[in-house]
Design a protein around this motif. Structure first.
Motif, short mmCIF file in Angstrom:
data_model
loop_
_atom_site.label_atom_id
_atom_site.label_comp_id
_atom_site.label_asym_id
_atom_site.label_seq_id
_atom_site.Cartn_x
_atom_site.Cartn_y
_atom_site.Cartn_z
N ARG A 1 1.11 -0.91 -0.16
CA ARG A 1 -0.18 -0.04 -0.08
C ARG A 1 1.04 1.08 0.06
O ARG A 1 1.50 0.95 0.48
CB ARG A 1 -0.82 -0.12 1.37
CG ARG A 1 -0.41 0.20 2.77
CD ARG A 1 -1.16 0.40 4.37
NE ARG A 1 -1.98 -1.09 3.65
CZ ARG A 1 -2.70 -1.87 4.72
NH1 ARG A 1 -2.58 -1.04 5.54
NH2 ARG A 1 -3.18 -2.19 4.02
N PRO A 2 0.55 2.20 -0.65
CA PRO A 2 1.04 3.65 -0.65
C PRO A 2 1.67 4.14 1.03
O PRO A 2 1.06 4.17 1.43
CB PRO A 2 0.52 4.70 -1.32
CG PRO A 2 -0.90 4.15 -1.55
CD PRO A 2 -0.83 2.95 -0.95
N SER A 3 2.82 4.86 0.91
CA SER A 3 2.74 5.93 1.95
C SER A 3 1.74 6.26 2.85
O SER A 3 1.00 7.16 1.96
CB SER A 3 4.34 6.13 2.30
OG SER A 3 4.38 7.63 3.09
N GLY A 4 1.32 6.62 4.19
CA GLY A 4 0.76 7.52 4.46
C GLY A 4 0.82 8.75 4.27
O GLY A 4 -0.60 9.92 4.34
N TRP A 5 1.74 9.03 3.70
CA TRP A 5 2.44 10.55 3.55
C TRP A 5 1.46 11.60 2.49
O TRP A 5 1.04 12.41 2.32
CB TRP A 5 3.81 10.93 2.42
CG TRP A 5 4.26 11.18 4.06
CD1 TRP A 5 5.27 9.45 4.71
CD2 TRP A 5 4.62 12.25 5.34
NE1 TRP A 5 5.92 10.29 6.07
CE2 TRP A 5 5.03 11.58 6.19
CE3 TRP A 5 3.90 13.37 5.18
CZ2 TRP A 5 6.28 12.46 7.36
CZ3 TRP A 5 3.93 14.36 6.06
CH2 TRP A 5 5.36 14.04 7.56
N TRP A 6 0.78 10.52 1.39
CA TRP A 6 -0.38 10.33 0.01
C TRP A 6 -1.71 11.17 0.64
O TRP A 6 -1.70 12.54 -0.19
CB TRP A 6 -0.09 9.45 -1.06
CG TRP A 6 0.62 9.05 -1.83
CD1 TRP A 6 1.60 7.96 -1.45
CD2 TRP A 6 1.44 9.94 -2.82
NE1 TRP A 6 2.76 8.44 -2.44
CE2 TRP A 6 2.42 8.80 -3.52
CE3 TRP A 6 0.41 11.34 -3.60
CZ2 TRP A 6 2.90 9.81 -4.33
CZ3 TRP A 6 1.21 11.19 -4.42
CH2 TRP A 6 2.64 10.62 -5.37
N PHE A 7 -2.37 10.47 2.07
CA PHE A 7 -3.09 11.71 2.18
C PHE A 7 -3.31 12.27 2.67
O PHE A 7 -3.92 13.17 2.26
CB PHE A 7 -4.02 10.74 3.20
CG PHE A 7 -4.15 9.21 3.39
CD1 PHE A 7 -5.56 9.18 3.18
CD2 PHE A 7 -3.38 7.49 3.98
CE1 PHE A 7 -5.64 7.79 2.87
CE2 PHE A 7 -4.36 6.68 3.30
CZ PHE A 7 -5.08 6.89 2.82
N ALA A 8 -1.42 13.14 3.45
CA ALA A 8 -1.62 13.93 3.60
C ALA A 8 -0.99 15.46 2.43
O ALA A 8 -1.78 16.52 2.82
CB ALA A 8 -0.01 14.60 4.67
N VAL A 9 -0.41 14.62 1.30
CA VAL A 9 -0.90 15.03 -0.09
C VAL A 9 -2.06 15.82 -0.34
O VAL A 9 -2.45 16.65 -0.38
CB VAL A 9 0.70 14.63 -0.89
CG1 VAL A 9 -0.29 15.27 -2.68
CG2 VAL A 9 1.74 14.55 -0.79
N GLY A 10 -3.09 14.72 -0.48
CA GLY A 10 -4.34 15.15 -0.40
C GLY A 10 -4.78 16.31 -0.46
O GLY A 10 -5.60 17.04 0.07
N VAL A 11 -5.19 16.28 1.33
CA VAL A 11 -5.31 16.75 2.46
C VAL A 11 -4.47 18.89 2.49
O VAL A 11 -5.64 19.61 2.48
CB VAL A 11 -5.10 16.84 3.78
CG1 VAL A 11 -5.15 18.02 5.45
CG2 VAL A 11 -5.44 14.93 4.17
N VAL B 1 -7.67 7.81 -4.52
CA VAL B 1 -6.58 6.54 -5.48
C VAL B 1 -6.04 6.10 -3.79
O VAL B 1 -5.76 5.41 -4.19
CB VAL B 1 -6.18 7.36 -6.24
CG1 VAL B 1 -4.79 5.71 -7.10
CG2 VAL B 1 -6.84 7.60 -7.70
N THR B 2 -5.63 6.64 -3.21
CA THR B 2 -4.14 6.71 -2.11
C THR B 2 -5.56 5.55 -0.90
O THR B 2 -5.13 4.51 -0.61
CB THR B 2 -4.14 7.92 -1.10
OG1 THR B 2 -3.34 8.99 -2.36
CG2 THR B 2 -3.29 7.41 -0.20
N GLY B 3 -6.90 5.88 -0.67
CA GLY B 3 -7.85 5.30 -0.05
C GLY B 3 -7.91 4.34 -0.22
O GLY B 3 -8.03 3.04 0.13
N ILE B 4 -8.44 3.47 -2.21
CA ILE B 4 -8.41 2.46 -2.69
C ILE B 4 -7.28 1.75 -2.47
O ILE B 4 -7.27 0.48 -2.04
CB ILE B 4 -9.29 2.64 -4.27
CG1 ILE B 4 -9.76 3.42 -3.57
CG2 ILE B 4 -9.26 1.31 -4.21
CD1 ILE B 4 -10.64 3.88 -5.43
N LEU B 5 -5.74 2.17 -2.83
CA LEU B 5 -5.20 1.18 -2.70
C LEU B 5 -4.51 1.23 -1.43
O LEU B 5 -3.87 0.08 -1.22
CB LEU B 5 -4.06 1.99 -3.11
CG LEU B 5 -4.18 3.07 -4.81
CD1 LEU B 5 -2.44 3.63 -5.38
CD2 LEU B 5 -3.95 1.17 -5.38
#
Length: 201
Positions: free
Chosen positions: A24-34, A187-191
């Motif tokens: 799964r992708p890094s949790g930092w991608w959630f920070a990018v989206g926010v 996309v991050t949530g799905i992956l």
């Protein structure tokens, strides 16, 4: 003759081994989206403020008393006289450096604003010249010099094209940033939900 049994770990002859699943992708991608969503809100507020700030800014103001007053205004573009809506005010503007009377043009549109007092309307526009002006304003119903006839505000003349572009940018830019942030989070949530956890260490 004894038959040989293949070891339990032997694969099917000719089969391609299954590659390991991507983590799964890094949790930092959630920070990018926010961050993109927050940037969308900030860009919208900032662009609308930038668009409207010129409309409400004031270089100086003079009383409507029939007397000359020295003012300093910006020289980065035409200026506008804002007069009180219920008064019949006229002004004479002289460039203090050249001594020449500065011609004024009709606004050609309806502009109204209220910054710190009564509602004002855009009266005339003019070239600021040197920026150092002598302004004399009178109201035909206020009496002679010294009579209190309200005041006139002088500020940048609104530019319709810039105003329209600012409004469009204030809508389009936040929309694009918000859409990008939503897609990143989706996309991050799905992956994140469908792929295995990242190996530790």
């Amino acid at each position: 003759m004894a038959s040989s049994t293949p070891p339990p770990y032997a694969g099917v002859p000719g089969a391609v081994p299954t590659p390991p699943r991507k983590p799964r992708p890094s949790g930092w991608w959630f920070a990018v989206g926010v961050f993109l969503l927050v940037a969308a809100v900030g860009a919208g507020v900032g662009l609308f403020w930038w668009t409207l700030s010129g409309f409400f800014s004031t270089d100086d103001s003079v009383p409507v008393d029939g007397r000359p007053h020295q003012v300093s205004v910006g020289t980065d573009g035409d200026r506008m006289l804002w007069t009180e809506e219920l008064l019949t005010t006229t002004c004479t503007i002289v460039d203090s450096e050249s001594g020449q009377v500065i011609p004024q043009d009709d606004v050609g549109a309806d502009f109204t604003r209220a910054t710190r007092g009564p509602q004002m309307i855009g009266s005339t526009t003019f070239d600021p010249g040197s920026g150092r002006l002598e302004v004399t304003c009178v109201d035909e119903f206020a009496g002679g010099p010294g009579a209190d006839g309200g005041e006139v505000e002088i500020g940048p003349a609104p530019k319709i094209a810039n105003f329209a572009l600012g409004i469009i940018a204030g809508i389009v830019v936040p929309l694009l940033l918000g859409l990008a942030g939503f897609i990143v989070l989706l996309v991050t949530g799905i992956l994140f939900a469908t792929r295995p956890a990242r190996p530790k260490g």
